[in-house]
Design an enzyme around this catalytic site. Structure first.
Site, PDB file in Angstrom:
ATOM      1  N   GLU A 161      28.047  -6.807 -53.365  1.00  0.00           N
ATOM      2  CA  GLU A 161      28.123  -5.293 -53.434  1.00  0.00           C
ATOM      3  C   GLU A 161      28.488  -4.523 -52.331  1.00  0.00           C
ATOM      4  O   GLU A 161      28.179  -3.365 -52.155  1.00  0.00           O
ATOM      5  CB  GLU A 161      27.073  -4.646 -54.242  1.00  0.00           C
ATOM      6  CG  GLU A 161      26.523  -5.434 -55.629  1.00  0.00           C
ATOM      7  CD  GLU A 161      25.488  -4.932 -56.440  1.00  0.00           C
ATOM      8  OE1 GLU A 161      25.545  -5.145 -57.679  1.00  0.00           O
ATOM      9  OE2 GLU A 161      24.513  -4.356 -55.849  1.00  0.00           O
ATOM     10  N   ASP A 176      21.271  -9.447 -64.063  1.00  0.00           N
ATOM     11  CA  ASP A 176      20.604  -8.225 -63.238  1.00  0.00           C
ATOM     12  C   ASP A 176      19.543  -7.514 -63.999  1.00  0.00           C
ATOM     13  O   ASP A 176      19.516  -6.318 -64.252  1.00  0.00           O
ATOM     14  CB  ASP A 176      21.690  -7.224 -62.960  1.00  0.00           C
ATOM     15  CG  ASP A 176      21.611  -6.174 -61.967  1.00  0.00           C
ATOM     16  OD1 ASP A 176      20.279  -6.647 -61.233  1.00  0.00           O
ATOM     17  OD2 ASP A 176      22.034  -5.405 -61.575  1.00  0.00           O
ATOM     18  N   GLU A 185      14.726  -0.234 -64.216  1.00  0.00           N
ATOM     19  CA  GLU A 185      16.243   0.118 -64.106  1.00  0.00           C
ATOM     20  C   GLU A 185      16.841   0.015 -65.731  1.00  0.00           C
ATOM     21  O   GLU A 185      17.696   0.905 -65.875  1.00  0.00           O
ATOM     22  CB  GLU A 185      17.080  -0.542 -63.192  1.00  0.00           C
ATOM     23  CG  GLU A 185      18.560  -0.113 -63.078  1.00  0.00           C
ATOM     24  CD  GLU A 185      19.112  -1.218 -61.845  1.00  0.00           C
ATOM     25  OE1 GLU A 185      20.320  -1.116 -61.991  1.00  0.00           O
ATOM     26  OE2 GLU A 185      18.421  -1.850 -61.044  1.00  0.00           O
TER      27      GLU A 185
END
Length: 665
Positions: free
Chosen positions: A281, A360, A388
């Site tokens: 990323e 993820d 998240e």
């Protein structure tokens, strides 16, 4: 030397677990402490404060006289198998005795007695041996030193600001940091990384000219046996050292890391090591120099090895610039494809840190096949305590059952994922400077549960939940204890019901990841798709006709995942593209399951909200009000998820709800 005492939190800060009443059983009795050392002083401080509050007495071995209700004994006579962190606990002749060989063991033994409460001092108790199954039980903070323009002070943080940093500098509020260490030690956590794995310019300097700030944090955590770690940038020799390269095989680069690491240990002699996110990323890594991740990790491992440090090298490496038109590309495959060929090439003090699922931290994923595929490499399994993708601590979502399923998963015959995690268990922290530590008071249960499962991965999660309830509300009536258990137990499944059906993930708003957006990532370069069309839904990850991801597993899993007839329903759409009329093992069609679960999820939130409302007057008013306010948001969010997801799939499939409920067109 003044007697160490537990930290006193500022007024208005909720103590989470370990309020004073949790120490009543110890504080009202006579305790003898044998041994010396910094952590023994911490134990003494804890017991002495409890005795001052509840009228008991604590003495040291030099003035021992008479009989004692509790003996906390640090000495070489303890069984060698206990190591530094283990302890034994027995009760005989009216005395409960905790024996340890190391200071951490005695501290953990004290907190074990606190968990037992009055039962620690009743009846007899045969000698029990307690020692952690995993050597490292660690939290990764994604805290930024400077406020990031997009992610803020804490990336993926939902509990206010950082405990450590504020607006580009250290906060200096070390009593709060020490109180945090106390909470962590009480559930068995022994390591903390204090900054974001995405290392920006301000964070990079913590390695060099700002290491003193890290040393102050380490000093506040040390009295509770917590070792401090630091996330570092692979490009540090360039950005901090002025070199022209960060090539891991370059002699000057190796020398720079060796010298930088030596200076770290001068400031923090018990420093734990580095955490690295590389070639992921946008973060720099060894690929820029044609080097492997093993060569990159071993560079840092060599610098740390003389001091007993460890490098945690994250396996979260994938192409985040994919073409959505190319169905052969599969983000789920990436970690396995990158790292399995490197098995056996990592240094002994290098730990490959692997996310528990291949994607993820979704609400439902299969266990990563990488965990069982690298027998010659030390692996750590990474979980995410910060929510998240599971409600961002605005929704109640206790993750203990999910984590337990992961850790008990038998990746190969006879060995579970928890047993394969020889490098330890790591979680992204969910704590911040919010008065309730985790924003949502009930999200504290996730932090506590992580610590207890890291100590013993085969622990029964619901028993751990009851431990947290007992420690957080030690004077709770049965009605309150039952109510707390009711709203937390099952909350993960409830969240799954109104968000992500049958293994589909990422149907969230891009960027901040809160709230529904069914096509949010469908045409995105990040590589997370559901492939819903008019005929069906799901991603074909089979070897026969799909991306081949299912073939990364050994048997029996490769065979089970290969066919929709044998694939577990909860993962069906992760592995297969099937028609909406496909009949599940429950007897329902896929489309009816989607409708039913989304309606059920909302109903379960409504029920939990009512249970919580009925507990008014039984918990602190501020805590009750915070949770009640969050339940209103959870209910609003659940209804929005239900309506958007059901409308989307009705429009795609054209199949009406078999029960005739309202779906918005």
């Amino acid at each position: 030397m003044p007697l160490p005492v537990p930290p006193v939190l500022p007024e208005g800060v909720d103590p989470a677990w370990l309020p004073p009443a949790a120490f009543r059983a110890i504080g009202s009795r006579r305790t003898l402490i044998r041994g010396s050392g910094p952590l023994v002083e911490t134990v003494h401080g804890e017991v002495a404060q409890a005795c001052r509050r509840f009228g008991g007495r604590v003495v040291r071995d030099a003035v021992a006289d008479g009989s004692y209700d509790l003996v906390l004994d640090l000495g070489a006579q303890g069984p060698e198998l206990l190591g530094e962190e283990g302890f034994t606990c027995a009760r005989e002749g009216g005395t409960t005795t905790v024996t340890a060989r190391g200071g951490r063991g005695l501290l953990y033994g004290l907190f074990h007695v606190v968990r037992l409460g009055e039962t620690a001092f009743t009846g007899g108790r045969a000698g029990e041996t307690h020692r952690p199954a995993l050597p490292l039980r660690m939290l990764d903070h994604w805290d930024n030193v400077a406020v990031h323009p997009v992610m803020g002070q804490v990336e993926r943080g939902y509990a206010g600001g950082s405990l450590f940093w504020r607006d580009g500098r250290a906060r200096g509020e070390l009593d709060r940091v020490r109180a945090y260490g106390r909470l962590l030690a009480a559930c068995g956590i022994n390591a903390v990384s204090v900054n974001n794995v995405n290392v920006h310019a301000a964070e990079a300097r913590l390695l060099t000219d700002r290491i003193g700030e890290v040393a102050d944090i380490a000093g506040a955590l040390r009295p509770y046996g917590i070792r401090t770690h630091l996330s570092v940038s692979f490009a540090a020799p360039i950005t901090l050292g002025g070199l022209s390269t960060a090539d891991p095989l370059d002699g000057a680069v190796r020398g720079w890391w060796a010298e930088a690491t030596r200076r770290v240990y001068e400031a923090i002699p018990d420093f734990g090591g580095y955490v690295v996110k590389a070639d992921s990323e946008g973060q720099p890594g060894p690929f820029a120099y044609g080097r492997s991740h093993a060569e990159g990790a071993n560079l840092l491992a060599a610098a740390l090895e003389p001091f007993g440090g460890t490098v945690h090298w994250r396996a979260f490496v994938y192409d985040h610039r994919q073409d959505w038109r190319d169905r052969t590309t599969d983000r789920a495959r990436a970690a396995y494809d990158h790292f399995v060929p490197l098995d056996g090439e990592f240094a002994g003090n290098a730990v490959l840190q692997v996310k528990h699922g291949p994607m993820d931290f979704q609400v439902r994923e299969p266990v990563s096949p990488l965990i069982g595929a690298m027998p010659r490499t030390r692996l750590a399994v990474e979980l995410q305590a910060t929510q998240e993708y599971t409600g961002q601590q605005r929704h109640v979502c206790w993750l203990g059952p999910m984590w337990s399923e992961v850790l008990r998963f038998r990746q190969e015959p006879g060995r579970t994922a928890g047993e394969l995690a020889r490098g330890g268990l790591v979680a992204v922290s969910n704590a911040g400077d919010d008065p309730f530590w985790t924003g949502h008071p009930l999200a504290q249960a996730n932090l506590y549960t992580f610590g207890r499962l890291a100590w013993r991965p085969d622990a029964e999660p619901r028993a751990v939940l009851d431990e947290w309830i007992g420690l957080s509300f030690p004077e709770a009536s049965p009605r309150l204890a039952d109510g707390l258990h009711a709203v937390l137990d099952g909350s993960w499944r409830t969240y799954e019901k109104y968000t992500a059906p049958l293994g589909v993930g990422f149907m969230v708003q891009p960027g901040h990841h809160y709230g529904p957006s069914v096509d949010g990532y469908e045409y995105s370069p990040w590589g997370t798709y559901h492939f819903a069309d008019r005929d069906g839904i799901g991603v074909d990850r089979t070897v026969k006709s799909g991306t081949g991801f299912a073939g990364q597993y050994g048997e029996p899993w490769a065979g089970l995942y290969a066919s929709p007839d044998t694939c577990p329903d909860e993962l069906l759409l992760f592995f297969h593209h099937v028609p909406y009329g496909h009949v599940l093992k429950s007897g329902k069609t896929v489309i009816q399951h989607i409708y039913d679960t989304h309606f059920e999820g909302v109903e379960e939130v409504e029920e939990a909200r009512s249970v919580w409302a009925s507990l008014a007057g039984l918990v602190d008013p501020a805590c009750h009000a915070r949770v009640a306010e969050r339940y209103e948001e959870q209910l609003r969010g659940a209804r929005e998820w239900r309506d958007q997801v059901n409308s989307y799939f009705f429009r795609k499939s054209g199949v009406p709800d078999g029960r005739g409920r309202r779906i918005h067109l």
